[in-house]
Design a protein around this motif. Structure first.
Motif, PDB file in Angstrom:
ATOM      1  N   SER A 276      42.644  41.797 -11.914  1.00  0.00           N
ATOM      2  CA  SER A 276      41.349  42.463 -11.848  1.00  0.00           C
ATOM      3  C   SER A 276      40.313  41.515 -11.265  1.00  0.00           C
TER       4      SER A 276
ATOM      5  N   HIS B 162      35.711  51.876  -6.623  1.00  0.00           N
ATOM      6  CA  HIS B 162      36.830  51.006  -7.003  1.00  0.00           C
ATOM      7  C   HIS B 162      37.749  50.832  -5.803  1.00  0.00           C
TER       8      HIS B 162
ATOM      9  N   ASP C  59      41.630  49.242  -4.398  1.00  0.00           N
ATOM     10  CA  ASP C  59      42.955  48.662  -4.617  1.00  0.00           C
ATOM     11  C   ASP C  59      43.325  47.839  -3.390  1.00  0.00           C
TER      12      ASP C  59
ATOM     13  N   THR D  97      35.948  45.625 -18.012  1.00  0.00           N
ATOM     14  CA  THR D  97      36.743  46.814 -17.694  1.00  0.00           C
ATOM     15  C   THR D  97      36.095  48.035 -18.341  1.00  0.00           C
TER      16      THR D  97
ATOM     17  N   PRO E 213      34.209  46.720  -8.590  1.00  0.00           N
ATOM     18  CA  PRO E 213      35.485  46.414  -9.257  1.00  0.00           C
ATOM     19  C   PRO E 213      36.667  46.701  -8.340  1.00  0.00           C
TER      20      PRO E 213
ATOM     21  N   SER F 192      49.214  42.532 -11.555  1.00  0.00           N
ATOM     22  CA  SER F 192      47.921  43.039 -11.115  1.00  0.00           C
ATOM     23  C   SER F 192      46.818  42.103 -11.581  1.00  0.00           C
TER      24      SER F 192
ATOM     25  N   VAL G 276      41.246  45.836  -7.849  1.00  0.00           N
ATOM     26  CA  VAL G 276      42.515  45.335  -8.395  1.00  0.00           C
ATOM     27  C   VAL G 276      43.358  44.820  -7.242  1.00  0.00           C
TER      28      VAL G 276
END
Length: 230
Positions: A44, A93, A95, A18, A32, A42, A34
């Motif tokens: 990772s 990143h 989501d 992280t 990366p 959540s 989530v």
């Protein structure tokens, strides 16, 4: 009845890296991400950057994806948000939202115009897209990726396409106000400067003619100089 098309697949790996250390992960081709959802903790994870970019190019924004983490059973997810680099526009990143197939979701759906407007082609108008998406509610596997509409009805500058005119799939509920304008055609700008210039030229012509008459009549020097200055 034809079978539903297979959903695209995406593999992920759990990660413990992280913070600033994810920069090394990106250099190694890992992205990366989530994974989260209602009632879920959540998680990772990391994705293969190239694999994700290929998927993004071929899948719509509301496309369901079968995500498998470390080889576990796949779960349906939606790409909730992608953080992009400001310069390169490459993903930094992601989501991923785990959906429940029996629960409706509220999403924004892109609007895509098609056809030719007579007011644009033959009257030099400018097509104005007032809004580029609408909000709908539907089950995850019924989410429209885009809503197409024709601009052929925009024949004059008084015409407009409203949200109520859109063809919304029967298995989705429209949430955007139907009175909102989607698209219209603006008339060309009217240039008034040439009219003003013509009027000015006409006035100067009249003044010049009067001056010439004065010269022929041997007007006093003072008045002649005044006419020349005017």
């Amino acid at each position: 009845m034809s079978a539903a098309p297979a959903r695209p697949k995406l593999a992920a790996a759990r990660r413990t890296v992280t913070g600033k250390k994810v920069a090394y992960m990106r250099r190694d081709g890992r992205l990366p991400a989530v994974v989260f959802g209602r009632g879920l903790e959540s998680n990772s994870v990391s994705l293969d950057t190239h694999e994700f970019e290929v998927l993004r190019r071929h899948a719509g924004p509301n496309t369901l994806i079968d995500l498998s983490v470390d080889g576990d059973a796949a779960a349906p997810v939606l790409v909730s948000e992608v953080q992009l680099h400001r310069v390169t526009r490459k993903p930094l990143h992601v989501d991923l939202y785990v959906v429940r197939m029996t629960e409706e979701l509220i999403v924004d759906v892109a609007l895509v115009s098609e056809g030719i407007s007579d007011a644009v082609e033959n009257a030099a108008g400018t097509l104005l897209h007032v809004i580029d998406h609408v909000r709908v509610r539907a089950l995850p596997d019924h989410l429209p990726e885009a809503i197409h509409y024709s601009i052929e009805s925009l024949a004059t500058f008084d015409d407009a396409i409203h949200v109520r005119d859109l063809a919304i799939p029967s298995d989705a509920t429209l949430l955007t106000d139907g009175e909102e304008v989607v698209a219209k055609v603006l008339p060309p700008r009217v240039e008034e400067e040439p009219v003003v210039a013509e009027a000015a030229e006409g006035e100067e012509g009249e003044e010049g003619a009067e001056g010439e008459e004065g010269a022929e009549g041997e007007a006093p020097a003072g008045e002649g100089e005044g006419n020349d200055e005017g």
